[in-house]
Design a protein around this motif. Structure first.
Motif, PDB file in Angstrom:
ATOM      1  N   HIS A  97       0.818  -1.220   0.000  1.00 29.36           N
ATOM      2  CA  HIS A  97       0.000   0.000   0.000  1.00 29.36           C
ATOM      3  C   HIS A  97       0.849   1.266   0.000  1.00 29.36           C
ATOM      4  O   HIS A  97       0.410   2.313  -0.425  1.00 29.36           O
ATOM      5  N   GLN A  98       2.099   1.185   0.478  1.00 31.74           N
ATOM      6  CA  GLN A  98       3.037   2.305   0.306  1.00 31.74           C
ATOM      7  C   GLN A  98       4.445   1.814   0.597  1.00 31.74           C
ATOM      8  O   GLN A  98       4.651   0.620   0.855  1.00 31.74           O
ATOM      9  N   GLY A  99       5.422   2.726   0.538  1.00 33.09           N
ATOM     10  CA  GLY A  99       6.820   2.305   0.631  1.00 33.09           C
ATOM     11  C   GLY A  99       7.149   1.595   1.935  1.00 33.09           C
ATOM     12  O   GLY A  99       7.821   0.563   1.961  1.00 33.09           O
ATOM     13  N   SER A 254       8.194   3.634  -2.803  1.00 27.59           N
ATOM     14  CA  SER A 254       6.985   4.372  -2.488  1.00 27.59           C
ATOM     15  C   SER A 254       6.513   5.004  -3.785  1.00 27.59           C
ATOM     16  O   SER A 254       7.110   5.972  -4.268  1.00 27.59           O
ATOM     17  N   ALA A 255       5.455   4.452  -4.360  1.00 27.24           N
ATOM     18  CA  ALA A 255       4.931   4.958  -5.635  1.00 27.24           C
ATOM     19  C   ALA A 255       4.304   6.336  -5.474  1.00 27.24           C
ATOM     20  O   ALA A 255       3.940   6.983  -6.450  1.00 27.24           O
ATOM     21  N   LYS A 256       4.200   6.787  -4.210  1.00 26.46           N
ATOM     22  CA  LYS A 256       3.647   8.108  -3.918  1.00 26.46           C
ATOM     23  C   LYS A 256       4.590   9.224  -4.374  1.00 26.46           C
ATOM     24  O   LYS A 256       4.232  10.385  -4.340  1.00 26.46           O
ATOM     25  N   GLY A 264       0.296   3.962  -2.871  1.00 30.71           N
ATOM     26  CA  GLY A 264       0.833   2.771  -3.560  1.00 30.71           C
ATOM     27  C   GLY A 264       2.315   2.596  -3.318  1.00 30.71           C
ATOM     28  O   GLY A 264       3.022   3.520  -2.915  1.00 30.71           O
ATOM     29  N   GLY A 265       2.762   1.381  -3.535  1.00 28.54           N
ATOM     30  CA  GLY A 265       4.178   1.066  -3.402  1.00 28.54           C
ATOM     31  C   GLY A 265       4.431  -0.334  -3.903  1.00 28.54           C
ATOM     32  O   GLY A 265       3.490  -1.020  -4.346  1.00 28.54           O
ATOM     33  N   GLY A 296      -7.617  -2.314  -7.449  1.00 24.81           N
ATOM     34  CA  GLY A 296      -7.210  -2.481  -8.853  1.00 24.81           C
ATOM     35  C   GLY A 296      -7.010  -1.126  -9.517  1.00 24.81           C
ATOM     36  O   GLY A 296      -6.083  -0.916 -10.300  1.00 24.81           O
ATOM     37  N   ARG A 297      -7.874  -0.159  -9.185  1.00 21.30           N
ATOM     38  CA  ARG A 297      -7.751   1.174  -9.804  1.00 21.30           C
ATOM     39  C   ARG A 297      -6.442   1.857  -9.414  1.00 21.30           C
ATOM     40  O   ARG A 297      -5.860   2.582 -10.203  1.00 21.30           O
ATOM     41  N   ASP A 298      -5.966   1.605  -8.179  1.00 23.38           N
ATOM     42  CA  ASP A 298      -4.681   2.196  -7.766  1.00 23.38           C
ATOM     43  C   ASP A 298      -3.546   1.625  -8.606  1.00 23.38           C
ATOM     44  O   ASP A 298      -2.600   2.333  -8.966  1.00 23.38           O
TER      45      ASP A 298
END
Ligand code: PM9
Length: 456
Positions: A97-99, A254-256, A264-265, A296-298
């Motif tokens: 969900h994140q880094g 961290s895709a943020k 996301g990550g 899925g949308r993320d």
């Protein structure tokens, strides 16, 4: 040369709520003098972080509608997996969900009591996850990276000699992996050169150690390599990213940041046994391996963001807009980490407020004044974030006292940045009047997020 303009048009806007100086003084007091605890609606320009604050593109929003919400094996997962693999070349791609969720999984498995993890500089969450596992986080950034006033092209480089010495003294068996953070966030958003990455890889090969990237700002790092490192000027940023990842055994992300999404990550790995252990832990803590705590949308928005982030028109504007603020501050004599980094400008609070000692948090004093003067929210990266106590309860300061102004991606225009500049200059002119702070509350870990203060 013509002005480098924002390479986008604005389709949707969000109003800014304006506050008065008197209102802000009250708001700050109510927040315990910690800007993390201020409501975002009470902030005029929010430079707290570049994490999760990007403006998404029309194509990313379209991806949100395309998101496949199947629990297992959704098509959005496979689009995400292929976008990440295209860049990293890694075999096992695990969404998180994140880094910090990727860090938590990795270090729960490879960390533990008696282990040591070297990095150029650990970011706070990485350090916290290493230490939470019982291991020790060790920073080995090159000497010039510790001196804000000294200019160099790659101040994020790892000190390779120190790394070798550290491995010899600590013992290979006590080091699960070596990590490189690109760009070096805690050290000023400074890039790491490809040569340094290759040198660290060679050391890892010699001692049989895996190399991992903390890859949050991989595209900004690659752009600096293209602009500053000989031999890369004619390569595309994407090729540079692919080369960088090819030297690693995995990465946390961290895709943020450099995937232009709000959440996301991911964790990437090449070692199958380690990947299986990570996936099993992911199922306990994050979710099934094809969604890992995300919708899925993320995953769709993230995959699209990874394509957009390597666009060189975007990166030219991105790096220039940070440099623009940095140059104007340097011209006005405001001490900052030089040269300007990729995602943020870092005020050198030690030189800005030489009369406020580290244990009275000079960075916090500047951060709070920026809010009062102009409603600008920045973040202290110094004794509040990284300070410790020795066995006698005395404060041990980190090497640098900084105030970071991180620039959200694709959010603010040049006039917003000009306003920020005016605010900083006003604070600088009146710096002699600033006083330090002391804690009224501090949590045992990651205290900067929830700490409360009172002015001295
Ligand atoms: N960085 C930043 O503002 C967000 C948290 S602190 C306000 O810089 C690195 C180099 C980071 C980072 C987050 C993380 C953790 C790991 N490494 O926030 O968990 O800069 O997605 O990423 C922040 P997550």
């Amino acid at each position: 040369m013509k002005t480098i303009i924002e390479p986008f048009k604005i389709k949707s806007v969000e109003p800014i709520r304006f506050t008065t100086r008197e209102e802000r003084i009250k708001i700050l007091e109510e927040a315990g003098y910690n800007p993390f605890l201020i409501h975002a609606d009470d902030v005029i320009i929010d430079l707290l972080t570049d994490s999760g604050t990007s403006a998404m593109s029309a194509k990313q929003w379209a991806g949100i509608m395309e998101g496949d919400e199947a629990y297992a094996g959704s098509k959005s997962f496979f689009r995400f997996e292929s976008a990440v693999r295209d860049l990293t070349g890694d075999k096992f791609i695990i969404p998180t969900h994140q880094g910090r969720a990727a860090e938590k999984i990795l270090f729960s498995i490879v960390g533990g009591e008696g282990k040591y993890v070297p990095n150029n500089t650990h970011f706070d969450t990485t350090r916290a996850n290493v230490e939470f596992s019982g291991a020790e986080a060790v920073d080995l950034v090159c000497e010039v990276g510790k001196h804000p006033e000294q200019r160099a092209d790659f101040k994020g480089d790892m000190d390779v000699e120190k790394l070798i010495k550290f491995i010899e003294e600590t013992g290979v068996e006590n080091i699960p992996l070596v990590m490189i953070t690109v760009t070096n966030n805690s050290g000023g958003g400074q890039p790491v050169s490809m040569q340094n990455i290759k040198d660290v890889r060679a050391v890892c090969d010699k001692y049989g150690l895996p190399l991992f990237f903390d890859a949050c700002r991989f595209a900004e790092n690659a752009f600096f390599i293209k602009k500053r490192e000989k031999g890369y000027e004619n390569k595309s940023v994407k090729e540079i990213c692919q080369e960088m990842f090819s030297y690693g055994d995995g990465s946390t992300m961290s895709a943020k940041k450099d995937a232009l999404v709000n959440i996301g990550g991911f964790l990437t790995l090449n070692n199958e046994e380690l990947a299986m252990k990570c996936r099993n832990l992911l199922i306990v803590t994050e979710g099934f391996p094809t969604y890992g705590g995300l919708a899925g949308r993320d995953l769709e928005a993230l995959a699209q963001g990874l394509e957009e982030i390597v666009d060189e028109n975007y990166l030219t504007y991105r790096i220039r807009s940070t440099e623009y603020l940095g140059e104007k501050l340097i011209d006005a004599g405001v001490p900052i980490i030089e040269p300007p980094g990729g995602h943020a400008i870092y005020i050198d609070a030690k030189r800005f407020l030489p009369n406020v000692p580290a244990n009275q948090f000079p960075g916090q004093a500047i951060t709070n004044e920026l809010y009062i003067v102009g409603g600008v929210r920045a973040v202290e990266i110094g004794s509040v974030m990284f300070g410790k106590y020795d066995e006698n309860g005395n404060h041990v300061a980190p090497p640098m006292e900084l105030v970071r102004m991180a620039i959200p991606r694709r959010v603010y225009t040049q006039s917003h940045i000009d306003y920020v500049l005016e605010v900083i200059l006003e604070v600088y002119e009146n710096r002699d009047k600033l006083k330090g702070y002391e804690f009224t509350y501090e949590a045992p870990m990651l205290r900067h997020f929830t700490a409360k203060f009172k002015p001295i």
